[in-house]
Design a protein around this motif. Structure first.
Motif, PDB file in Angstrom:
ATOM      1  N   HIS A 237       0.873  -1.178   0.000  1.00  0.00           N
ATOM      2  CA  HIS A 237       0.000   0.000   0.000  1.00  0.00           C
ATOM      3  C   HIS A 237       0.908   1.225   0.000  1.00  0.00           C
ATOM      4  N   GLY A 238       0.937   1.950  -1.126  1.00  0.00           N
ATOM      5  CA  GLY A 238       1.824   3.110  -1.251  1.00  0.00           C
ATOM      6  C   GLY A 238       1.070   4.412  -1.354  1.00  0.00           C
ATOM      7  N   GLY A 241       3.512   9.860  -2.697  1.00  0.00           N
ATOM      8  CA  GLY A 241       4.878  10.318  -2.391  1.00  0.00           C
ATOM      9  C   GLY A 241       5.712   9.398  -1.523  1.00  0.00           C
ATOM     10  N   THR A 242       5.276   8.138  -1.332  1.00  0.00           N
ATOM     11  CA  THR A 242       6.008   7.253  -0.403  1.00  0.00           C
ATOM     12  C   THR A 242       7.061   6.371  -1.080  1.00  0.00           C
ATOM     13  N   GLY A 243       7.301   6.558  -2.377  1.00  0.00           N
ATOM     14  CA  GLY A 243       8.357   5.796  -3.052  1.00  0.00           C
ATOM     15  C   GLY A 243       7.969   4.366  -3.381  1.00  0.00           C
ATOM     16  N   GLY A 442      -0.199  -0.446  -4.974  1.00  0.00           N
ATOM     17  CA  GLY A 442      -1.171   0.596  -5.314  1.00  0.00           C
ATOM     18  C   GLY A 442      -1.646   1.301  -4.056  1.00  0.00           C
ATOM     19  N   ASP A 443      -2.635   2.167  -4.216  1.00  0.00           N
ATOM     20  CA  ASP A 443      -3.216   2.890  -3.078  1.00  0.00           C
ATOM     21  C   ASP A 443      -4.735   2.923  -3.228  1.00  0.00           C
ATOM     22  N   ARG A 544       1.406  -4.488   3.404  1.00  0.00           N
ATOM     23  CA  ARG A 544       2.250  -3.623   4.230  1.00  0.00           C
ATOM     24  C   ARG A 544       2.160  -2.221   3.648  1.00  0.00           C
ATOM     25  N   MET A 545       2.100  -1.210   4.535  1.00  0.00           N
ATOM     26  CA  MET A 545       1.961   0.168   4.059  1.00  0.00           C
ATOM     27  C   MET A 545       3.284   0.917   4.142  1.00  0.00           C
ATOM     28  N   LEU A 546       3.585   1.700   3.119  1.00  0.00           N
ATOM     29  CA  LEU A 546       4.756   2.578   3.141  1.00  0.00           C
ATOM     30  C   LEU A 546       4.343   3.838   3.902  1.00  0.00           C
TER      31      LEU A 546
END
Length: 761
Positions: A237-238, A241-243, A442-443, A544-546
């Motif tokens: 889960h990005g 702006g989390t790369g 993705g998000d 897992r989330m960034l």
């Protein structure tokens, strides 16, 4: 799991895809029949007044027709704005000018008349001045391409994508029922997890993992480790702006390099929902440092690269170019040049043809020659393609293209799908069949796939609602679910992400009790992606989330983090306090002006009480789009101030939910600041960022209607594009009635932004 659930899931997917296909066909046929040539061009659905600059042969023996704007008819070779993209279905036909009807081609025979008028194909490459259409000359089809001297390209409904998705669902059904003859398509552990037959297996620990990139943050490292340890499926889960791409590149390196934790290099299929996302990953892979030339990653890009004309590195790694370089390519090359020479003569572009195409018996004889040469070329090229792909360790393609002829019978260890929250579930199955393990990135809190059939229903509802007498806003209730519609639990990662994510796509339902047994729920709409579904079935254990973002000032990041990302999204020190004032090109003599313009991360112009009412613009479409002239003036004035302070037009973007407002703002600002200043809808800005973003909310009315502003994912995308400065212009008295999310946002703006009352300016 009950077989009936699986059957219901397949049936629901089929029904939704059929509905969407019908809506797309209806939309394009309506547009093509109702719109004159000028209007079609304005809507970006066609390019007129084109001439053929060359005809060549591409992969698979396709005829590549390159078109441009001839200087005889146009003052500029640059195309006007349009929506034709690589992979789109398009037709080349006789040019039709604004007022005059199309000239009928000279009759020779009933057959040739049709041939002279049009040819259908796929948009292969697009640049600012050239468009290339690939025309597949099938064995049975009429091969004779005798295109008019002046032509236009018209975008068509793309049935090929739907055919491929339908085939994927059919194949899935055969696997579920145990009817698949294909040994590679049996019920694998991956399919069982994706269909909720079995929960994901326990993680297989990876000890002493060494990362190639020493700049990775702890949440990125945790996501990479999770992906390597998950036996069947892992989701990243990005948030903005989390790369996310940065993280995927490290995963690709870990899986393809021999290390103590990865004794055997694995073969990967890397896909994306769009050509741009695939090219973005390819560009990053090509930029990786290489110690030893022999250790260089063997990468092949299949399909229609979106950046091909601009970036030589991408071009060199396409299947087409690699196929011409292999040892076996020389024989095929001779046949290809002979074929292209003959096609050149036929199109009147070849040497000695003096601009005139041959006619009659001579023409027929040349086409027979083309057919024979094309057949020989296809056979020779088939062997070349096979050898290139068998050597590739990483193959990149869009999800749709991965189902093409070139990748038939190819198997991979892992398939990675980027932008998975923007891809329909059915299209994700196309590459999934080719691998044993799946990684999705993705998000789900950004825009879902665009679904025409839903948009149509929403617009119809809004139209109906606007005609009904308005109830008092305080009593407006949530939309009730249809009685027979399967109910979806809300996504598990935000406290009230249910009904207002958008008015139509998710129903508030009590989340399932935490049980080990997963439940497969047939999707309510096509907006429910595979990523969403896995999250609903398995909760936090599937992803897992960034958590560290490298884009937004901390103040801009604060609201999205609190409301959509459980306050876990943290600003990295390098961006947490950056402002427009820190840019080298800005300066203002007055300290007061500098503070107001350049040292304020969030500004809110509240037009409440100014009577800056919206207007329905029926010129934009059947339903009409909305614009707000007074609000556009406020936006224009603020942009002028920013540019006068030294902020470059290329560092600013204006975002608004309505196309009519885009048109209005463009007419106000383009003449002053040129094309560098971007003005567009939210959908076009997803995945992008600018130093300063100005959002025009448009909606202002007595009935307190907010339309699709209430879709929190759309608003999330709009506000998270900004790096150093976010300016919002809108009527708080209208917008606050658009549900709890907008109410919270306006309350947050009142407390945290520099609030200005637009009417007093």
């Amino acid at each position: 799991m009950a077989e009936s659930t699986l059957t219901a899931f397949i049936a629901r997917q089929r029904m939704l895809l059929a509905k969407e296909r019908a809506a797309e066909i209806e939309r394009s046929s309506l547009l093509l029949s109702n719109c004159g040539p000028k209007l079609l061009e304005q809507k970006g659905l066609s390019l007129g007044g084109l001439g053929i600059s060359s005809v060549s042969i591409g992969l698979g023996g396709k005829t590549l027709v390159e078109l441009e704007r001839p200087s005889a008819y146009h003052t500029s070779p640059l195309f006007p704005p349009h929506t034709l993209r690589p992979g789109d279905l398009a037709r080349i036909e006789q040019n039709v000018s604004g007022n005059t009807p199309a000239k009928k081609p000279k009759k020779t025979s009933a057959n040739e008349e049709k041939v002279q008028q049009e040819a259908e194909g796929v948009v292969y490459k697009v640049s600012d001045t050239r468009i290339v259409i690939a025309i597949d000359s099938g064995e049975g089809s009429s091969d004779d391409l005798n295109l008019p001297e002046r032509c236009r390209v018209v975008k068509l409904a793309n049935s090929v994508t739907y055919d491929r998705m339908d085939k994927a669902i059919d194949r899935l059904e055969r696997i579920i029922e145990g009817r698949s003859d294909d040994k590679t398509a049996q019920m694998t552990p991956l399919f069982q997890v994706l269909l909720g037959i079995h929960p994901p297996s326990d993680l297989v620990p990876v000890q002493n993992l060494t990362f190639f990139d020493d700049k990775l943050n702890p949440s990125q490292k945790a996501a990479i480790k999770f992906c390597l340890e998950s036996p069947e499926v892992a989701c990243i889960h990005g948030p903005p702006g989390t790369g996310k791409t940065h993280t995927l590149i490290e995963i690709i390196r870990q899986l393809t390099t021999v290390t103590p934790t990865n004794p055997k290099p694995q073969r990967l299929l890397v896909c994306g929902a769009s050509n741009l996302s695939v090219d973005n990953i390819l560009e990053r892979l090509l930029a990786l440092p290489v110690q030893d030339k022999n250790a260089k990653l063997k990468v092949t890009r299949i399909g229609h690269p979106a950046r091909v004309m601009a970036h030589q590195g991408i071009l060199d790694n396409t299947l087409e170019v690699q196929a011409t370089r292999s040892d076996q390519a020389a024989l095929a090359k001779d046949v290809k040049s002979e074929l292209e020479t003959t096609l050149g003569i036929l199109s009147g572009k070849g040497k000695g043809s003096k601009g005139k195409a041959p006619r009659g018996v001579e023409r027929k004889k040349l086409w027979e020659e083309v057919k024979a040469l094309r057949k020989e070329y296809r056979q020779r090229e088939g062997g070349v393609v096979k050898s290139v792909l068998s050597e590739a360790q990483v193959v990149l393609a869009t999800c749709h293209t991965s189902g093409g002829r070139q990748l038939q019978n190819h198997e991979f260890d892992v398939v990675i799908i980027d932008e998975a929250t923007q891809a329909l579930e059915a299209v994700c199955w196309v590459p999934i069949f080719k691998a044993k393990k799946l990684i999705l990135a993705g998000d789900p809190m950004q825009l879902p796939p665009t679904i025409i059939s839903i948009d149509k229903e929403r617009k119809a509802k809004e139209k109906k609602k606007s005609k009904q007498p308005q109830k008092s806003p305080a009593k407006s209730k949530e939309q009730k679910p249809q009685k027979n519609a399967p109910q979806l639990p809300p996504p598990s990662n935000s406290e009230d992400s249910s009904s207002e994510v958008s008015g139509d796509e998710m129903i508030k339902a009590s989340p399932p009790a935490a049980t080990k047994k997963p439940t497969l729920v047939p999707p309510r709409t096509l907006e429910t992606t595979l990523f969403d579904r896995l999250e609903q079935m398995y909760g936090a254990r599937s992803k897992r989330m960034l958590e560290i973002q490298y884009r937004m000032h901390a103040d801009i990041c604060e609201f999205p983090s609190e409301t959509l990302y459980s306050s876990k999204l943290i600003s990295h020190d390098s961006v947490a306090s950056h402002l427009l004032n820190d840019l080298p090109n800005v300066s203002l003599e007055s300290e007061e002006d500098a503070k107001e313009l350049l040292e304020t991360p969030v500004v809110f112009f509240d037009t409440s009480g100014c009577e800056y009412y919206e207007r329905l613009d029926n010129g934009d479409s059947d339903e009409g789009s909305r614009c707000n002239e007074n609000e556009a003036t406020v936006v224009s004035n603020w942009v002028d101030k920013l540019i006068n302070a030294g902020v470059l037009p290329s560092q600013i973007a204006i975002i608004t939910p309505y196309q009519a407002q885009v048109t209005l703002l463009t007419s106000l600002l383009r003449p002053k600041h040129g094309p560098e200043l971007e003005i567009g809808t939210v959908d076009g800005m997803q995945g992008r960022e600018k130093e300063a973003i100005v959002i025009s909310l448009v909606r202002s009315n007595d009935t307190r209607e907010v339309g699709f502003l209430k879709e929190k994912r759309r608003m999330n995308v709009a506000m998270t594009r900004a790096r150093r400065h976010l300016c919002v212009v809108g009527d708080s008295s209208t917008v606050t009635h658009g549900g709890s999310y907008l109410k919270k946002w306006l309350a947050w703006l009142e407390s945290n932004a520099d609030v200005k009352f637009a009417g007093l300016e």
